[in-house]
Design a protein around this motif. Structure first.
Motif, PDB file in Angstrom:
ATOM      1  N   GLY A   1       5.273   1.347   2.910  1.00 11.77           N
ATOM      2  CA  GLY A   1       3.909   0.978   3.013  1.00 11.77           C
ATOM      3  C   GLY A   1       3.458   0.918   4.494  1.00 11.77           C
ATOM      4  N   THR A   2       2.111   0.795   4.705  1.00 11.56           N
ATOM      5  CA  THR A   2       1.571   0.777   6.241  1.00 11.56           C
ATOM      6  C   THR A   2       0.278  -0.365   6.081  1.00 11.56           C
ATOM      7  OG1 THR A   2       0.457   1.938   7.616  1.00 11.56           O
ATOM      8  CG2 THR A   2      -0.125   2.500   5.366  1.00 11.56           C
ATOM      9  N   ALA A   3       0.348  -0.821   7.319  1.00 10.82           N
ATOM     10  CA  ALA A   3      -0.729  -1.902   7.234  1.00 10.82           C
ATOM     11  C   ALA A   3      -2.155  -1.198   7.643  1.00 10.82           C
ATOM     12  CB  ALA A   3      -0.593  -2.668   8.911  1.00 10.82           C
ATOM     13  N   GLU A   4      -2.271   0.149   7.734  1.00 10.58           N
ATOM     14  CA  GLU A   4      -3.587   0.629   7.701  1.00 10.58           C
ATOM     15  C   GLU A   4      -4.182   0.974   6.467  1.00 10.58           C
ATOM     16  OE1 GLU A   4      -5.165   4.892   9.453  1.00 10.58           O
ATOM     17  OE2 GLU A   4      -3.697   3.962  10.831  1.00 10.58           O
ATOM     18  N   GLY A   5      -5.686   0.590   6.214  1.00  6.74           N
ATOM     19  CA  GLY A   5      -6.115   0.867   5.020  1.00  6.74           C
ATOM     20  C   GLY A   5      -6.779   2.214   4.750  1.00  6.74           C
ATOM     21  N   PRO A   6      -7.252   2.504   3.640  1.00  6.00           N
ATOM     22  CA  PRO A   6      -7.725   4.015   3.306  1.00  6.00           C
ATOM     23  C   PRO A   6      -9.007   4.314   4.187  1.00  6.00           C
ATOM     24  CG  PRO A   6      -8.026   2.391   1.647  1.00  6.00           C
ATOM     25  CD  PRO A   6      -7.318   1.786   2.334  1.00  6.00           C
ATOM     26  N   LYS A   7      -9.212   5.509   4.546  1.00  7.43           N
ATOM     27  CA  LYS A   7     -10.344   5.711   5.504  1.00  7.43           C
ATOM     28  C   LYS A   7     -11.469   5.930   4.709  1.00  7.43           C
ATOM     29  CE  LYS A   7      -7.318   8.224   8.950  1.00  7.43           C
ATOM     30  NZ  LYS A   7      -7.090   9.445   9.448  1.00  7.43           N
ATOM     31  N   TYR A   8     -11.462   6.278   3.494  1.00 10.31           N
ATOM     32  CA  TYR A   8     -12.844   6.681   2.727  1.00 10.31           C
ATOM     33  C   TYR A   8     -12.534   5.782   1.435  1.00 10.31           C
ATOM     34  CZ  TYR A   8     -13.453   9.830   6.540  1.00 10.31           C
ATOM     35  OH  TYR A   8     -13.600  10.429   7.729  1.00 10.31           O
ATOM     36  N   PRO A   9     -12.608   4.476   0.939  1.00 10.60           N
ATOM     37  CA  PRO A   9     -12.609   4.272  -0.085  1.00 10.60           C
ATOM     38  C   PRO A   9     -13.835   4.434  -0.736  1.00 10.60           C
ATOM     39  CG  PRO A   9     -13.084   2.365   1.432  1.00 10.60           C
ATOM     40  CD  PRO A   9     -12.885   3.702   2.282  1.00 10.60           C
ATOM     41  N   ARG A  10     -13.758   4.783  -2.057  1.00 10.51           N
ATOM     42  CA  ARG A  10     -14.771   5.035  -3.008  1.00 10.51           C
ATOM     43  C   ARG A  10     -15.050   3.904  -4.150  1.00 10.51           C
ATOM     44  NH1 ARG A  10     -16.311   7.524   0.794  1.00 10.51           N
ATOM     45  NH2 ARG A  10     -16.337   9.723   0.999  1.00 10.51           N
ATOM     46  N   GLN A  11     -13.924   3.533  -4.722  1.00  9.06           N
ATOM     47  CA  GLN A  11     -14.088   2.443  -5.475  1.00  9.06           C
ATOM     48  C   GLN A  11     -12.868   1.595  -5.641  1.00  9.06           C
ATOM     49  OE1 GLN A  11     -13.979   4.806  -9.344  1.00  9.06           O
ATOM     50  NE2 GLN A  11     -16.110   4.560  -9.824  1.00  9.06           N
ATOM     51  N   MET A  12     -13.303   0.234  -5.752  1.00 14.00           N
ATOM     52  CA  MET A  12     -12.061  -0.605  -5.751  1.00 14.00           C
ATOM     53  C   MET A  12     -12.010  -1.729  -7.136  1.00 14.00           C
ATOM     54  SD  MET A  12     -12.300  -1.951  -1.875  1.00 14.00           S
ATOM     55  CE  MET A  12     -13.884  -1.085  -0.950  1.00 14.00           C
ATOM     56  N   ALA A  13     -10.974  -1.981  -7.213  1.00 15.98           N
ATOM     57  CA  ALA A  13     -10.710  -2.848  -8.470  1.00 15.98           C
ATOM     58  C   ALA A  13      -9.283  -3.938  -8.190  1.00 15.98           C
ATOM     59  CB  ALA A  13     -10.186  -2.195  -9.857  1.00 15.98           C
ATOM     60  N   VAL A  14      -9.303  -5.002  -8.620  1.00 16.43           N
ATOM     61  CA  VAL A  14      -8.295  -6.026  -8.302  1.00 16.43           C
ATOM     62  C   VAL A  14      -7.444  -6.263  -9.739  1.00 16.43           C
ATOM     63  CG1 VAL A  14      -7.568  -8.515  -7.961  1.00 16.43           C
ATOM     64  CG2 VAL A  14      -9.358  -7.344  -6.732  1.00 16.43           C
ATOM     65  N   ALA A  15      -6.146  -5.977 -10.072  1.00 19.63           N
ATOM     66  CA  ALA A  15      -5.491  -6.182 -10.832  1.00 19.63           C
ATOM     67  C   ALA A  15      -4.037  -6.767 -10.475  1.00 19.63           C
ATOM     68  CB  ALA A  15      -5.201  -4.904 -11.756  1.00 19.63           C
ATOM     69  N   ALA A  16      -3.456  -7.642 -11.254  1.00 17.73           N
ATOM     70  CA  ALA A  16      -2.177  -7.983 -10.864  1.00 17.73           C
ATOM     71  C   ALA A  16      -2.084  -8.501  -9.607  1.00 17.73           C
ATOM     72  CB  ALA A  16      -1.104  -6.997 -11.381  1.00 17.73           C
ATOM     73  N   GLY A  17      -2.974  -9.052  -9.023  1.00 17.47           N
ATOM     74  CA  GLY A  17      -2.704  -9.502  -7.543  1.00 17.47           C
ATOM     75  C   GLY A  17      -2.915  -8.669  -6.616  1.00 17.47           C
ATOM     76  N   ARG A  18      -3.250  -7.409  -6.856  1.00 14.17           N
ATOM     77  CA  ARG A  18      -3.335  -6.382  -5.789  1.00 14.17           C
ATOM     78  C   ARG A  18      -4.940  -5.659  -5.765  1.00 14.17           C
ATOM     79  NH1 ARG A  18       1.401  -2.528  -7.375  1.00 14.17           N
ATOM     80  NH2 ARG A  18       1.168  -1.593  -5.325  1.00 14.17           N
ATOM     81  N   LEU A  19      -4.922  -5.321  -4.680  1.00 14.33           N
ATOM     82  CA  LEU A  19      -6.393  -4.546  -4.446  1.00 14.33           C
ATOM     83  C   LEU A  19      -6.125  -2.993  -4.721  1.00 14.33           C
ATOM     84  CD1 LEU A  19      -9.485  -4.358  -3.869  1.00 14.33           C
ATOM     85  CD2 LEU A  19      -8.633  -3.974  -1.363  1.00 14.33           C
ATOM     86  N   PHE A  20      -6.603  -2.435  -5.634  1.00 16.13           N
ATOM     87  CA  PHE A  20      -6.355  -0.931  -5.755  1.00 16.13           C
ATOM     88  C   PHE A  20      -7.898  -0.006  -5.412  1.00 16.13           C
ATOM     89  CE2 PHE A  20      -3.645  -2.717  -8.883  1.00 16.13           C
ATOM     90  CZ  PHE A  20      -2.455  -2.041  -8.614  1.00 16.13           C
ATOM     91  N   VAL A  21      -7.563   0.946  -4.809  1.00 13.73           N
ATOM     92  CA  VAL A  21      -8.530   1.703  -4.219  1.00 13.73           C
ATOM     93  C   VAL A  21      -8.420   3.034  -4.605  1.00 13.73           C
ATOM     94  CG1 VAL A  21      -9.760   2.399  -1.917  1.00 13.73           C
ATOM     95  CG2 VAL A  21      -8.660   0.080  -2.282  1.00 13.73           C
ATOM     96  N   ARG A  22      -9.627   3.758  -5.147  1.00 11.98           N
ATOM     97  CA  ARG A  22      -9.877   4.910  -5.144  1.00 11.98           C
ATOM     98  C   ARG A  22     -10.468   5.769  -4.232  1.00 11.98           C
ATOM     99  NH1 ARG A  22     -13.334   9.175  -6.128  1.00 11.98           N
ATOM    100  NH2 ARG A  22     -15.061   7.736  -6.419  1.00 11.98           N
ATOM    101  N   GLU A  23      -9.594   6.543  -3.394  1.00 13.23           N
ATOM    102  CA  GLU A  23      -9.985   7.202  -2.142  1.00 13.23           C
ATOM    103  C   GLU A  23     -10.891   8.555  -2.287  1.00 13.23           C
ATOM    104  OE1 GLU A  23      -7.311   7.099   1.039  1.00 13.23           O
ATOM    105  OE2 GLU A  23      -5.815   5.885  -0.088  1.00 13.23           O
ATOM    106  N   ALA A  24     -11.426   9.023  -1.281  1.00 11.69           N
ATOM    107  CA  ALA A  24     -12.419  10.178  -1.235  1.00 11.69           C
ATOM    108  C   ALA A  24     -11.783  11.369  -2.174  1.00 11.69           C
ATOM    109  CB  ALA A  24     -13.091  10.479  -0.038  1.00 11.69           C
ATOM    110  N   ASP A  25     -10.488  11.459  -1.684  1.00 11.31           N
ATOM    111  CA  ASP A  25      -9.743  12.497  -2.320  1.00 11.31           C
ATOM    112  C   ASP A  25      -9.248  12.427  -3.846  1.00 11.31           C
ATOM    113  OD1 ASP A  25      -7.654  10.698  -1.848  1.00 11.31           O
ATOM    114  OD2 ASP A  25      -6.584  11.952  -0.387  1.00 11.31           O
TER     115      ASP A  25
END
Length: 135
Positions: free
Chosen positions: A1-25
């Motif tokens: 993993g990396t400490a840098e987040g996604p550049k273009y987040p489009r949707q986000m959801a929290v599940a099982a203690g993690r933040l999931f992000v659908r990116e622009a691509d």
């Protein structure tokens, strides 16, 4: 993993203690509070592009190109929709149990039974078949 987040987040959801992000691509990334994991669906499902993401039954539900993916990393379940919806991008999701409502990029709203794989198009449908949000 990396400490840098996604550049273009489009949707986000929290599940099982993690933040999931659908990116622009259309790729899925996750953040556990310290590091990011990128492209979580690569090599785990046949069709890894996603256009919609929601928390669902303790995990996630994601709509893709003629595909619904449910679960969590390492235990994804992939449902390929029957024709003619196998060639339709899912752009919005809502639901619970074994049923999802899915907005599409050209076919209005579908109801999807995750157990049988059966899809039903909403009768009459919206005036504009491009659906981007369901609640």
């Amino acid at each position: 993993g990396t400490a840098e987040g996604p550049k273009y987040p489009r949707q986000m959801a929290v599940a099982a203690g993690r933040l999931f992000v659908r990116e622009a691509d259309g790729k899925l990334s996750a953040f556990d509070g310290r590091t990011w994991e990128r492209n979580l669906l690569r090599h785990q499902v046949k069709r890894s592009w996603i256009g919609a993401l929601i928390p669902f039954n303790g995990g996630l539900a994601m709509g893709g190109w003629g595909t619904v993916i449910t679960g969590l990393p390492g235990a994804w379940k992939e449902l390929h929709l029957p024709a003619p919806w196998d060639k339709v991008g899912l752009t919005a999701l809502a639901g619970s149990g074994s049923t999802l409502s899915a907005g599409t990029g050209k076919s209005g709203v579908l109801w999807i039974d995750l157990e049988s794989g059966r899809c039903v198009q909403a009768p009459g449908g919206p005036a504009d078949p491009w659906v981007t949000t369901l609640a």
